[in-house]
Each structure stands twice: as C-alpha cells, then as structure tokens.
Design a protein around this motif. Structure first.
Motif, PDB file in Angstrom:
ATOM      1  N   SER A 141       0.840  -1.212   0.000  1.00  0.00           N
ATOM      2  CA  SER A 141       0.000   0.000   0.000  1.00  0.00           C
ATOM      3  C   SER A 141       0.874   1.260   0.000  1.00  0.00           C
ATOM      4  N   HIS A 142       2.027   1.183   0.688  1.00  0.00           N
ATOM      5  CA  HIS A 142       2.940   2.336   0.654  1.00  0.00           C
ATOM      6  C   HIS A 142       3.459   2.572  -0.770  1.00  0.00           C
ATOM      7  N   LEU A 143       3.879   1.488  -1.418  1.00  0.00           N
ATOM      8  CA  LEU A 143       4.405   1.630  -2.785  1.00  0.00           C
ATOM      9  C   LEU A 143       3.356   2.218  -3.716  1.00  0.00           C
ATOM     10  N   ARG A 144       2.114   1.754  -3.562  1.00  0.00           N
ATOM     11  CA  ARG A 144       1.052   2.259  -4.429  1.00  0.00           C
ATOM     12  C   ARG A 144       0.876   3.757  -4.209  1.00  0.00           C
ATOM     13  N   SER A 145       0.942   4.186  -2.940  1.00  0.00           N
ATOM     14  CA  SER A 145       0.718   5.607  -2.648  1.00  0.00           C
ATOM     15  C   SER A 145       1.854   6.476  -3.199  1.00  0.00           C
ATOM     16  N   VAL A 146       3.056   5.934  -3.308  1.00  0.00           N
ATOM     17  CA  VAL A 146       4.170   6.746  -3.819  1.00  0.00           C
ATOM     18  C   VAL A 146       4.502   6.443  -5.286  1.00  0.00           C
ATOM     19  N   GLY A 147       3.725   5.535  -5.905  1.00  0.00           N
ATOM     20  CA  GLY A 147       3.893   5.279  -7.335  1.00  0.00           C
ATOM     21  C   GLY A 147       5.120   4.459  -7.697  1.00  0.00           C
ATOM     22  N   LEU A 148       5.584   3.625  -6.760  1.00  0.00           N
ATOM     23  CA  LEU A 148       6.749   2.776  -7.037  1.00  0.00           C
ATOM     24  C   LEU A 148       6.320   1.318  -7.168  1.00  0.00           C
ATOM     25  N   SER A 149       7.191   0.514  -7.737  1.00  0.00           N
ATOM     26  CA  SER A 149       6.834  -0.894  -7.938  1.00  0.00           C
ATOM     27  C   SER A 149       8.062  -1.784  -8.055  1.00  0.00           C
ATOM     28  N   TYR A 150       7.879  -3.035  -7.658  1.00  0.00           N
ATOM     29  CA  TYR A 150       8.834  -4.109  -7.945  1.00  0.00           C
ATOM     30  C   TYR A 150       8.106  -5.101  -8.834  1.00  0.00           C
ATOM     31  N   HIS A 151       8.846  -5.943  -9.501  1.00  0.00           N
ATOM     32  CA  HIS A 151       8.169  -7.006 -10.258  1.00  0.00           C
ATOM     33  C   HIS A 151       7.612  -8.067  -9.321  1.00  0.00           C
ATOM     34  N   VAL A 152       8.391  -8.417  -8.298  1.00  0.00           N
ATOM     35  CA  VAL A 152       7.955  -9.449  -7.351  1.00  0.00           C
ATOM     36  C   VAL A 152       8.346  -9.021  -5.946  1.00  0.00           C
ATOM     37  N   ILE A 153       7.448  -9.288  -4.980  1.00  0.00           N
ATOM     38  CA  ILE A 153       7.765  -9.074  -3.566  1.00  0.00           C
ATOM     39  C   ILE A 153       7.658 -10.424  -2.865  1.00  0.00           C
ATOM     40  N   ILE A 154       8.653 -10.742  -2.050  1.00  0.00           N
ATOM     41  CA  ILE A 154       8.689 -12.034  -1.360  1.00  0.00           C
ATOM     42  C   ILE A 154       8.568 -11.805   0.142  1.00  0.00           C
ATOM     43  N   ASP A 155       7.544 -12.419   0.739  1.00  0.00           N
ATOM     44  CA  ASP A 155       7.287 -12.235   2.170  1.00  0.00           C
ATOM     45  C   ASP A 155       8.208 -13.116   3.004  1.00  0.00           C
ATOM     46  N   ARG A 156       8.169 -12.954   4.316  1.00  0.00           N
ATOM     47  CA  ARG A 156       9.055 -13.701   5.214  1.00  0.00           C
ATOM     48  C   ARG A 156       8.847 -15.215   5.094  1.00  0.00           C
ATOM     49  N   ASP A 157       7.602 -15.618   4.790  1.00  0.00           N
ATOM     50  CA  ASP A 157       7.303 -17.060   4.697  1.00  0.00           C
ATOM     51  C   ASP A 157       7.588 -17.617   3.304  1.00  0.00           C
ATOM     52  N   GLY A 158       8.165 -16.809   2.431  1.00  0.00           N
ATOM     53  CA  GLY A 158       8.513 -17.278   1.095  1.00  0.00           C
ATOM     54  C   GLY A 158       7.394 -17.084   0.081  1.00  0.00           C
ATOM     55  N   SER A 159       6.226 -16.627   0.508  1.00  0.00           N
ATOM     56  CA  SER A 159       5.133 -16.421  -0.448  1.00  0.00           C
ATOM     57  C   SER A 159       5.427 -15.181  -1.306  1.00  0.00           C
ATOM     58  N   MET A 160       5.035 -15.284  -2.577  1.00  0.00           N
ATOM     59  CA  MET A 160       5.356 -14.214  -3.527  1.00  0.00           C
ATOM     60  C   MET A 160       4.101 -13.481  -3.976  1.00  0.00           C
ATOM     61  N   THR A 161       4.276 -12.220  -4.323  1.00  0.00           N
ATOM     62  CA  THR A 161       3.241 -11.443  -5.003  1.00  0.00           C
ATOM     63  C   THR A 161       3.911 -10.794  -6.199  1.00  0.00           C
ATOM     64  N   GLN A 162       3.335 -10.970  -7.380  1.00  0.00           N
ATOM     65  CA  GLN A 162       3.865 -10.262  -8.545  1.00  0.00           C
ATOM     66  C   GLN A 162       3.117  -8.946  -8.696  1.00  0.00           C
ATOM     67  N   CYS A 163       3.846  -7.879  -9.018  1.00  0.00           N
ATOM     68  CA  CYS A 163       3.229  -6.546  -9.055  1.00  0.00           C
ATOM     69  C   CYS A 163       3.381  -5.837 -10.402  1.00  0.00           C
ATOM     70  N   ALA A 164       4.169  -6.413 -11.310  1.00  0.00           N
ATOM     71  CA  ALA A 164       4.305  -5.862 -12.665  1.00  0.00           C
ATOM     72  C   ALA A 164       4.729  -7.010 -13.581  1.00  0.00           C
ATOM     73  N   PRO A 165       4.275  -7.002 -14.856  1.00  0.00           N
ATOM     74  CA  PRO A 165       4.715  -8.057 -15.786  1.00  0.00           C
ATOM     75  C   PRO A 165       6.216  -7.933 -16.054  1.00  0.00           C
ATOM     76  N   PHE A 166       6.868  -9.037 -16.308  1.00  0.00           N
ATOM     77  CA  PHE A 166       8.336  -9.029 -16.448  1.00  0.00           C
ATOM     78  C   PHE A 166       8.817  -8.337 -17.720  1.00  0.00           C
ATOM     79  N   ASN A 167       7.916  -8.086 -18.660  1.00  0.00           N
ATOM     80  CA  ASN A 167       8.345  -7.407 -19.898  1.00  0.00           C
ATOM     81  C   ASN A 167       8.039  -5.913 -19.869  1.00  0.00           C
ATOM     82  N   LYS A 168       7.662  -5.402 -18.679  1.00  0.00           N
ATOM     83  CA  LYS A 168       7.426  -3.957 -18.532  1.00  0.00           C
ATOM     84  C   LYS A 168       8.327  -3.395 -17.440  1.00  0.00           C
ATOM     85  N   ARG A 169       8.690  -2.122 -17.580  1.00  0.00           N
ATOM     86  CA  ARG A 169       9.597  -1.489 -16.615  1.00  0.00           C
ATOM     87  C   ARG A 169       8.858  -1.139 -15.327  1.00  0.00           C
TER      88      ARG A 169
END
Ligand SMILES: [Zn+2]
Length: 282
Positions: A44-72
């Motif tokens: 939610s912080h990243l969304r509010s400041v307009g930043l992004s990663y392609h993937v975020i990995i939580d402490r338990d190893g679960s992943m969330t993808q946030c942008a397609p790999f062929n886009k910046r």
C-alpha cells in the motif's frame, strides 16, 4: 516448479502496482528489501508513492507479482552499473520483506525506530540479526535483519525461472551497488554469492576499463566514498581497473555523481574499494 506464461508467474497472486508501459528486455535482476515488516503494508505504501517491484517475497517465502516481467517497474530510481544508467530500463526488481538495518536496544533486542528513536513494530532476537559492516563504508549501521530461509529459497527459484525465460539476464545486482550513497538494500545480510551459480553468464560482465593516473604516482583505494575513509591500499599509475558503479550525493534533493567509484581489478568483477574517478583516465 515455478512457471512463467505471458510474463507472469503461474499460480502466484498478482497485485498490480504503478509501472511503466515501456517494454523491458532485462539484463539484470536487482535485489531489494522493503525496510519494513509486512508485505501488505509495503504494497500500500508503494502504491501511494507510485513505485513498484516485479515481485515481492514475504518472510514465509510467499510471492506477489506486481508488474509483468516485460514492462519497466519503478524500483531502481537514479542508478548506474557498468556504464549503463537508469537500471529500471535494464533490470527486473525483486524485493524481500526485511527491516534492513536495525537498532540494538539496551535489553539486547533489536528493531526499527522512528525519527524520534522510538521503537516501532516487533522486536528481533540476537539470532534474527547479522552484525556486519556495509560495503559502502557506513559505520553506524551494524545490525541487519536476516533473510528467512523460505524467502531465500523463493528468491532462488524465481531467479532460475527468470533466467530460463529471459536469456539476456547476465547478473544479480543489489540496489546498494547501483545507487551507491543513496540506498543500503539488500545490505550485508543478503547472501549474494549463494545465488551466483544460478547466473551462468555473469563472468563476462566487466565495467569500463580505466587506467590509474595521479600526480603522486599512485591512487589510494578507500573503504568508503570520501578521503576520510581508511585506506585499503594503493594502486600504482598505469594499473588498469574496471568501474563497477559511480556513487551519488544529494544536492538540494537531487542525486548527483559524487566522483567516487567502486572498482574491480582488471578481468575481475569483485568490489575492491572506492577511488576518486578524477585519477582514472580512459
Ligand atoms: Zn531498493
């Protein structure tokens, strides 16, 4: 076994963050930490400041993808690496939930503090923390939250599938290596060398070759990006070195080059220290 179809990880949740519509042909994977405790809070912080990663990995190893790999995505900011600048145009950004550097409290626990030095969030115990000096020479931040095993395993798996899919990927880089003087992540707790065997193409990626030329006849290699840091040795005039990355300082909120560069010996890739680039000639 992870799979990528249409630039997205199969069976991994997708939660879009603001990213560019410009296409990306990645040469690098850039590692980051969130500097926080929860992935949800970070998204939610990243969304509010307009930043992004392609993937975020939580402490338990679960992943969330946030942008397609062929886009910046917007993760690197002002950055440079081996003669390239603006690494959002050249890298896939993967971020791990990790506090980064933490404060040691009088009772022997560790944690984040706010700007008034008041502890925030949960405390960490001794075994959850690494004591290490950052390669950038910062002497005040000595304690760093460890990455979890599940998280590092997930990082390794996602690197493997990315390298299989995007064959231009040459190497793994840290935000702290491409934005020296601006960023500390993923920091000294991140075990870079464990992942290098996955990056089969990493040995030919040398930075611009320069020659030492100083009126003293030698150039001092320093632990950090100023003449105040301790000497790590001297290079004689005529010695050839590669520039890995150029450091930054802030001038009225703008990041500008600070004239200090991370170098490696000719034909090698490892950081050996910092020198003033005014004493390097083409
Ligand atoms: Zn970062």
């Amino acid at each position: 076994m992870l799979q990528i179809i249409n630039h997205k990880l199969v069976n991994v949740p997708y939660n879009a963050l603001p990213h560019s519509s410009s296409s990306l042909t990645p040469n690098y994977i850039a590692a980051h930490y969130t500097a926080g405790t929860s992935v949800n809070g970070s998204i939610s912080h990243l969304r509010s400041v307009g930043l992004s990663y392609h993937v975020i990995i939580d402490r338990d190893g679960s992943m969330t993808q946030c942008a397609p790999f062929n886009k910046r995505a917007g993760h690197a900011g002002v950055s440079n690496w081996k003669g390239l600048s603006g690494l959002n145009n050249h890298s896939i950004g993967i971020c791990m939930a990790n506090r980064g550097y933490v404060t040691r409290f009088a009772n022997g626990s560790y944690g984040l503090v706010d700007t008034h030095n008041t502890p925030i969030g949960n405390f960490l115990t001794e075994d959850q923390v690494v004591r290490a000096e950052h390669f950038n020479g910062a002497e005040t931040n000595l304690y760093w939250e460890k990455y979890s095993t599940a998280q590092l395993n997930a990082f390794s798996e996602v690197c493997e599938v990315l390298i299989q899919t995007y064959t231009g990927i040459k190497d793994l880089i840290g935000h702290d290596e491409i934005a020296m003087g601006r960023k500390s992540d993923p920091g000294p707790a991140f075990p870079f060398a464990d992942f290098y065997p996955i990056f089969a193409n990493r040995n030919n990626d040398l930075g611009p070759l320069k020659t030492v030329q100083s009126s003293d006849g030698f150039l001092t290699v320093r632990r950090g990006m100023s003449g105040n840091f301790k000497s790590l040795g001297q290079l004689q005039n005529g010695t050839k070195v590669h520039i890995r990355s150029e450091g930054y300082k802030y001038v009225t909120n703008n990041a500008v080059l600070n004239n200090w560069v991370s170098i490696s010996r000719q034909g090698t890739m490892e950081h050996i220290g910092f020198v003033n680039r005014n004493f390097l000639i083409p």
